[in-house]
Design a protein around this motif. Structure first.
Motif: not given
Ligand code: BJW
Ligand code: ZN
Length: 250
Positions: A148-154
């Motif tokens: 969705k936003c290109g952020g990092l998934i932790r």
């Protein structure tokens, strides 16, 4: 295993019961523990993998490590110790299982009232927008970055220096303060704040029963310590409780 009569009596008459589990309960399923000769931390450095700075420094490495750990936890099965705790939940009127484990094996065994203090390896979320991902989504599709936003998934787990999930901690703290009995199973009892829960039980007049292959800081103040594999000891404890309850007049 020798279970003294007075200890067995207190185990049978308890109303509020808590079990606090650690990595040792899953060791016999094939999930590595953290500390000790064969533990994860004997081969890998926690400061390079299990904290937020390490994740920001090298998200690929850390994500790959958790992907590998998900693969391990999915192929293993709950063992007799996990199933003994499912039985306890049926025996006791109020039973809370507090686990430090992230491997999901208690729920897979059938335990229902479970507080997960350090998260769950199957859950993940995006640091940018909070979108949730389950482990399978990440392993089957492209890893690390949010669609969705290109952020990092932790992973939704608690690393050193991070706060425990407040709702789970409150359940654990309250259940421990009210416990007539706490079983402390397969934990080295060195990681806080989980390690303070057995002391809270003692402070409030409850009994602490330890099950571990080794001595730990809990051994000193436990009302009884059973040193041996959790699968054997817990199976025997549950059998003896059931036997004693069935002998009592209705
Ligand atoms: C068997 C068996 C068989 C084998 N049958 N038994 C001083 C300095 C720095 C930090 C601190 C400090 N004092 C306190 C802290 C804070 C820190 C902490 O406790 N550090 C200590 C280690 C010193 N705690 C935290 O940071 C926590 N957060 C916190 O405090 O927040 C407040 C705060 C915020 C900001 C700043 C400061 C404070 C968070 C702790 C998170 C722990 N996370 C981990 C990693 C999860 C991710 C991952 O898995 O990758 O959780 S660490 C690791 O240890 C994991 C475990 O849940 C946890 C506990 O380990 P456990 O389960 O006890 O396993 P082992 O391996 O230690 O023991 C296994 C046992 O089983 C052994 O006893 C065996 O004998 C036994 N066994 N086979 C029965 N068959
Ligand atoms: Zn996102």
């Amino acid at each position: 295993m020798i279970l003294e009569d007075d200890v067995l009596h207190s185990l049978c008459s308890a109303g509020n019961v808590v079990a606090l589990t650690g990595a040792g309960i899953s060791a016999e399923s094939g999930v590595p523990t953290f500390r000790g000769a064969d533990g994860l931390w004997s081969k890998l450095k926690p400061e390079e993998l299990a904290n937020f700075d390490a994740f920001l420094r090298n998200p690929e490495l850390v994500s790959e490590w958790y992907k590998h750990r998900r693969e391990v936890t999915r192929v293993v099965k709950p063992n007799a110790a996990h199933y003994a705790l499912v039985e306890m939940e049926k025996i006791y009127p109020h039973f809370t299982l507090i686990t430090q484990n992230i491997d999901n094996l208690h729920r897979r065994a059938g335990s229902v009232n479970v507080a997960e203090l350090h998260g769950n390896i199957e859950r993940n979320y995006c640091l940018g927008c909070g979108k949730r991902y389950d482990g399978k989504d990440l392993d089957d599709n492209s890893p690390f970055r949010c669609s969705k936003c290109g952020g990092l998934i932790r992973p939704d787990i608690v690393w050193f220096g991070e706060m425990l999930p407040l709702d789970q901690w409150e359940i654990a703290e309250k259940a421990s303060e009210n416990a007539d009995v706490m079983y402390v199973i397969g934990t080295s009892a060195v990681v806080y704040p989980a390690a303070q829960l057995p002391m809270a039980v003692k402070r409030n007049g409850g009994a602490v029963i330890e099950v571990n292959i080794e001595e730990t800081p809990v051994t000193e103040f436990a009302d009884a310590s059973f040193h041996g594999p959790a699968s054997e000891i817990l199976t025997q404890i549950v059998e003896k409780i059931k036997e004693k309850i069935s002998e009592e007049p209705k």
